[in-house]
Design an enzyme around this catalytic site. Structure first.
Site, short mmCIF file in Angstrom:
data_model
loop_
_atom_site.label_atom_id
_atom_site.label_comp_id
_atom_site.label_asym_id
_atom_site.label_seq_id
_atom_site.Cartn_x
_atom_site.Cartn_y
_atom_site.Cartn_z
N GLN A 78 89.52 53.98 113.73
CA GLN A 78 88.90 55.04 114.53
C GLN A 78 89.73 55.27 115.79
O GLN A 78 89.57 54.60 116.80
CB GLN A 78 87.46 54.65 114.91
CG GLN A 78 86.74 55.79 115.59
CD GLN A 78 85.28 55.49 115.87
OE1 GLN A 78 84.71 54.55 115.36
NE2 GLN A 78 84.69 56.30 116.71
N PHE A 79 90.62 56.26 115.71
CA PHE A 79 91.52 56.54 116.83
C PHE A 79 90.76 56.95 118.09
O PHE A 79 91.25 56.77 119.20
CB PHE A 79 92.58 57.59 116.45
CG PHE A 79 92.10 59.01 116.47
CD1 PHE A 79 92.24 59.78 117.60
CD2 PHE A 79 91.50 59.57 115.34
CE1 PHE A 79 91.81 61.10 117.62
CE2 PHE A 79 91.06 60.88 115.35
CZ PHE A 79 91.21 61.64 116.50
N THR A 80 89.57 57.51 117.95
CA THR A 80 88.83 57.98 119.13
C THR A 80 88.41 56.84 120.05
O THR A 80 88.05 57.09 121.21
CB THR A 80 87.60 58.82 118.74
OG1 THR A 80 86.72 58.01 117.96
CG2 THR A 80 88.01 60.06 117.98
#
Length: 149
Positions: A78-80
């Protein structure tokens, strides 16, 4: 690396309408990777995640680990998680690693977790549009950033 760890009674990740990975009792781990991360971060987090004593013992005290209960692990990239919100209202994801750097680390993380647990780790698909469902048990949610050790 930054992770959000959630103790769950069940969790799953669905991609294009099909369940890609699912677990029963265990941990859902959301993983964010940045360019300064490496194998040291993987070693630290893997050890921490499998040994984190956040499951209840016979006295209902959080005293057991994922290993102790033979629990399952669902790992989702999850890059966020690397989003910065200091300026303005639109998060900046400049700290999030590009796929060519992050995917090999993600894959090493999965392999190392499987070795530590001696079982398959369920996953999402790096970069995919995923729908994550979970029943947070407790709720128990822990955040760890390897650069804040």
């Amino acid at each position: 690396m930054r992770v959000v760890i959630q103790r769950v009674s069940e969790a799953s990740v669905t991609i294009e309408g099909k369940i890609h990975g699912s677990i029963g009792k265990g941990l859902l781990v959301l993983l964010g990777i940045e360019d300064r991360d490496g194998e040291k971060d993987i070693d630290y987090l893997t050890r921490k995640i499998v040994n984190l004593r956040i499951f209840p013992d016979e006295n209902d005290v959080m005293n057991k680990s994922l290993l102790d209960i033979s629990g399952e692990l669902l790992l989702v990239s999850q890059f966020t998680l690397m989003g910065e919100t200091k300026k303005g209202n639109r998060p900046s994801y400049i700290k999030a690693s590009r796929p060519e750097f992050a995917i090999p680390l993600y894959e090493k993380f999965i392999a190392q977790a499987e070795t530590a647990l001696q079982k398959k780790v369920e996953t999402g698909v790096f970069g995919a549009d995923m729908k994550v469902a979970l029943v947070n048990d407790g709720p128990v949610t822990i955040i760890i950033d390897t650069h804040n050790e």
